[in-house]
Design a protein around this motif. Structure first.
Motif, PDB file in Angstrom:
ATOM      1  N   GLY A 181      82.133  10.485  42.390  1.00 11.73           N
ATOM      2  CA  GLY A 181      83.104   9.492  42.418  1.00 11.73           C
ATOM      3  C   GLY A 181      82.353   8.134  42.871  1.00 11.73           C
ATOM      4  O   GLY A 181      81.350   7.956  42.593  1.00 11.73           O
ATOM      5  N   ALA A 182      83.104   7.070  43.329  1.00  9.09           N
ATOM      6  CA  ALA A 182      82.830   5.754  43.289  1.00  9.09           C
ATOM      7  C   ALA A 182      82.828   5.621  45.030  1.00  9.09           C
ATOM      8  O   ALA A 182      83.664   6.256  45.585  1.00  9.09           O
ATOM      9  CB  ALA A 182      83.704   4.951  42.886  1.00  9.09           C
ATOM     10  N   ARG A 183      81.891   4.712  45.291  1.00  7.21           N
ATOM     11  CA  ARG A 183      82.089   4.525  46.861  1.00  7.21           C
ATOM     12  C   ARG A 183      81.662   2.952  46.801  1.00  7.21           C
ATOM     13  O   ARG A 183      80.967   2.116  46.066  1.00  7.21           O
ATOM     14  CB  ARG A 183      80.471   5.125  47.521  1.00  7.21           C
ATOM     15  N   PRO A 184      82.281   2.387  47.907  1.00  4.52           N
ATOM     16  CA  PRO A 184      82.185   0.793  47.971  1.00  4.52           C
ATOM     17  C   PRO A 184      80.782   0.481  48.595  1.00  4.52           C
ATOM     18  O   PRO A 184      80.421   1.263  49.407  1.00  4.52           O
ATOM     19  CB  PRO A 184      83.227   0.234  49.074  1.00  4.52           C
ATOM     20  N   LEU A 185      80.198  -0.504  48.032  1.00  7.17           N
ATOM     21  CA  LEU A 185      78.789  -1.031  48.699  1.00  7.17           C
ATOM     22  C   LEU A 185      78.927  -2.161  49.566  1.00  7.17           C
ATOM     23  O   LEU A 185      78.134  -2.204  50.558  1.00  7.17           O
ATOM     24  CB  LEU A 185      78.216  -1.530  47.339  1.00  7.17           C
ATOM     25  N   CYS A 186      79.822  -2.777  49.768  1.00 10.15           N
ATOM     26  CA  CYS A 186      80.123  -3.955  50.798  1.00 10.15           C
ATOM     27  C   CYS A 186      81.539  -4.388  50.832  1.00 10.15           C
ATOM     28  O   CYS A 186      81.975  -5.272  50.424  1.00 10.15           O
ATOM     29  CB  CYS A 186      79.033  -5.164  50.353  1.00 10.15           C
ATOM     30  N   SER A 187      82.091  -3.855  51.708  1.00  7.16           N
ATOM     31  CA  SER A 187      83.705  -4.102  51.802  1.00  7.16           C
ATOM     32  C   SER A 187      83.892  -5.270  52.527  1.00  7.16           C
ATOM     33  O   SER A 187      83.706  -5.156  53.873  1.00  7.16           O
ATOM     34  CB  SER A 187      84.376  -2.997  52.451  1.00  7.16           C
ATOM     35  N   ARG A 188      84.275  -6.436  52.133  1.00  2.42           N
ATOM     36  CA  ARG A 188      84.687  -7.689  52.804  1.00  2.42           C
ATOM     37  C   ARG A 188      86.014  -8.295  52.184  1.00  2.42           C
ATOM     38  O   ARG A 188      86.177  -7.983  51.056  1.00  2.42           O
ATOM     39  CB  ARG A 188      83.597  -8.474  52.402  1.00  2.42           C
ATOM     40  N   ALA A 189      86.396  -9.164  53.147  1.00  2.00           N
ATOM     41  CA  ALA A 189      87.692  -9.794  52.575  1.00  2.00           C
ATOM     42  C   ALA A 189      87.153 -10.996  51.721  1.00  2.00           C
ATOM     43  O   ALA A 189      87.326 -12.271  52.367  1.00  2.00           O
ATOM     44  CB  ALA A 189      88.735 -10.044  53.692  1.00  2.00           C
ATOM     45  N   GLU A 190      86.343 -10.992  51.106  1.00  2.00           N
ATOM     46  CA  GLU A 190      85.788 -11.849  49.910  1.00  2.00           C
ATOM     47  C   GLU A 190      85.674 -11.572  48.599  1.00  2.00           C
ATOM     48  O   GLU A 190      85.888 -10.216  48.299  1.00  2.00           O
ATOM     49  CB  GLU A 190      84.288 -12.431  50.516  1.00  2.00           C
TER      50      GLU A 190
END
Length: 663
Positions: free
Chosen positions: A268-277
């Protein structure tokens, strides 16, 4: 310091300097120890030149003035060239603007076509190339019927031996998945290829699918399967990990922000750097890149909201940001060789420089390939990011550029005129970077507020979709909120307010004159969209032919809504003077729509209609840009009541139509 009324300040930034501006540098690649890129040259009739920077510091035009490296794919273009190897001796290919054919160049040789000669009007257009053995794989776009949407797009393989230049059957069709597609991304081991696709009525920032297919030993594609994306998820870029088979990196927004994800084809997919950017932008041009994998799970990225920082995204998800200080607050990464990154960087009072950055060094910037111009630094307004609030409490992001000239001060007690700048798109954003086309006005005593209205990128999907179904309302209201905010601060003269914009910004400018007749005194509209009904009913090119489904509503079901927001239908309500600029070869916002608008404008309204032969959507020629800026300033002078020195003028008269501004 001299005293003079706002607008009458003497500025060294003339229209020619503002038109020359900064050369647009894009579509870059490392070629051995050299760096190559394309750059727009307004002084050469808007030609796109392919240039190379060598380690000795020389910058050379690779092809010469007779060649224009540019593609017409989806009208806004895409990546138009490709080096055929890591060594310059391998040569390169490119798309030539005049005939849209693909040409190959070997060192010491002249360009030779490798794609077929066009057989019908419009021909075939190519972009976003990848070399696979003795072929070049790419996206091909062809007109196959009389309607604007009668377009076929598919991935094709062009042999490098030029056999297809005389035999069209030598071009191999690899496959197709959607009406719109990006070019092929081939895995490092050559076993898979992936691309992005979407269909009407979606635009790429609404929803795209990432699809993948296997590649057999004969170079044929297996079955195509969707591995990410879908309705309400907009994947804008995909890249293969250079050292991890079967691993992809994505720029996607399932959580509402364009963040980065890792996808294993077997998992599957995984987030690398979750930010409100945002780590990227809207996919307006095929082949655009905002991040670059460099191995070891690391990526070179830009990120931010109102601005962009350059950083290394480490395998553990942490960001190692390159500190650009006050000088560099807006970065754009162009290419990497796996260690260094080629980037442009600038700031509110600093023009963009072209830099080679090595993130591993203690002092990251290793080479300045193109230094930022310092000619007019003293005259640049200290622009800043400012947020205003609508009556409903919504944030409206703006960049404010007050009048500024170190040689002048205003008359006692005088408030400055201000002009709202509305960026095009509308699904894009402006940059808070020194811009001589803005300084042309601010250095003469006219303030500019650049509004990142609802619908703009940079602030997440929710902010972007505030405009959904509300184009002609939210954008108009946000611009009014910003300029009324400045008036409320005592920073702007409420009796001398104007609005200007290009393309979608021209739409908002026209709609604002209709909706806010007591607010704006004058407008400047560049190649505006004025007839949404005609635009949606086969009146524009394929890529944007269903754009208004999201911005206004599906056509013709929402016909009443189109009529309500149409600047064409409201043209007889325009009261303020305006100047309108139109390219006669524009295939996106058609001259006939502009002429319909002018026919409906009251004969009591003062305006000038200025047309340009040979210009398309987005002016490129220096003479055109100069004429427009001088005519625009002349219009402001006549309405705001000042005498601008040292410019040519154009009279605002009833029903004025001219082919070009007298200079």
């Amino acid at each position: 310091m001299r005293q003079a009324p706002f607008g009458a300040w003497v500025s060294p930034i003339n229209a020619a300097a503002a038109a020359a501006g900064e050369q647009r540098l894009e579509w870059a690649s490392f070629v051995g120890q050299e760096v190559w890129w394309t750059e727009l040259r307004p002084a050469e009739a808007g030609r796109s030149a392919l240039v190379r920077w060598a380690p000795d510091g020389s910058v050379v035009d690779v092809l010469g003035a007779e060649w224009n490296v540019r593609t017409r794919v989806m009208e806004y273009g895409g990546r138009p060239w490709l080096p055929l190897g890591a060594d310059p001796a391998a040569g390169f290919i490119f798309t030539e603007w005049a005939d849209q054919r693909v040409y190959r160049v070997v060192p010491g040789g002249e360009p030779e076509p490798i794609s077929p000669e066009p057989t019908r009007p419009g021909g075939a257009r190519y972009c976003d190339f990848a070399r696979v053995g003795d072929e070049v794989w790419c996206l091909r776009e062809e007109s196959v019927g009389p309607h604007v949407a009668d377009i076929r797009r598919e991935l094709v393989a062009i042999p490098l031996d030029a056999s297809a230049s005389t035999d069209a059957t030598a071009v191999r069709v690899l496959g197709r998945s959607h009406h719109f597609m990006t070019g092929p991304k081939v895995s490092p081991d050559g076993h898979h290829v992936c691309w992005l696709g979407w269909d009407h009525p979606n635009m790429p920032w609404d929803g795209t699918e990432l699809v993948c297919a296997s590649v057999d030993s004969e170079g044929r594609l297996g079955s195509v399967r969707t591995v990410s994306g879908g309705e309400g998820v907009a994947v804008q870029q995909v890249e293969w990990a250079p050292d991890r088979p079967g691993v992809l990196y994505l720029l996607s927004d399932p959580d509402g922000w364009w963040n980065l994800y890792e996808l294993d084809l077997e998992g599957g997919a995984r987030p690398l750097c979750s930010r409100a950017e945002e780590f990227g932008e809207a996919l307006w041009r095929i082949g655009a890149q905002w991040f670059f994998p460099v191995g070891g799970g690391r990526l070179l990225v830009t990120h931010g909201t109102a601005g962009r920082q350059l950083a290394v995204l480490e395998a553990n998800g942490s960001l190692k940001t390159i500190d650009g200080g006050e000088q560099y607050t807006e970065w754009a990464a162009l290419a990497t060789d796996g260690r260094r990154v080629l980037a442009t960087a600038g700031g509110p009072r600093h023009h963009r420089a072209l830099l080679l950055v090595d993130p591993e060094r203690d002092i990251p910037v290793t080479d300045v390939l193109r230094a930022a111009s310092t000619t007019y630094v003293r005259y640049l307004s200290p622009g800043h990011h400012e947020i205003f609030r609508s009556d409903e409490g919504e944030a409206v992001h703006t960049f404010v550029y007050p009048p500024y000239n170190p040689d002048f001060t205003a008359s006692d007690g005088e408030l400055p005129p201000y002009v709202v700048h509305v960026h095009g798109g509308p699904t894009t954003r402006s940059h808070l970077v020194a811009d001589l086309s803005i300084a042309f006005f601010t250095s003469r005593g006219i303030g500019v507020v650049d509004v990142q209205y609802g619908g703009s990128t940079g602030f997440g999907r929710r902010y972007r979709e505030r405009l959904r179904g509300n184009w002609g309302v939210v954008d108009v209201d946000d611009c009014a909120t910003a300029i009324r905010g400045l008036v409320g601060q005592g920073a702007a003269d409420p009796r001398r307010l104007g609005i200007r914009g290009k393309s979608a910004g021209g739409w908002t400018s026209a709609a604002s004159l209709i909706a806010e007749p007591d607010l704006y005194r004058v407008a400047a509209m560049y190649y505006p969209l004025l007839d949404p009904e005609g635009w949606s009913d086969g009146g524009t090119h394929d890529f944007e032919s269903r754009y208004l489904d999201g911005l206004v509503g599906p056509w013709p079901q929402a016909a009443e809504r189109y009529a309500q927001v149409s600047p064409l239908r409201g043209a007889d309500c325009v009261q303020a003077p305006f100047v309108l600029f139109q390219g006669l070869d524009d295939a996106i916002c058609l001259p006939k729509h502009t002429e319909r608008f002018l026919e409906r404008v009251s004969d009591k309204v003062l305006y000038a209609y200025v047309t340009f032969e040979g210009e398309r959507h987005g002016f490129r020629k220096a003479d055109t840009l100069i004429a427009c800026l001088e005519a625009e300033l002349s219009a402001y002078a006549q309405v705001f009541g000042f005498d601008p020195p040292h410019i040519s003028t154009i009279d605002l008269i009833r029903g004025s139509s001219v082919d070009a501004v007298e200079r």
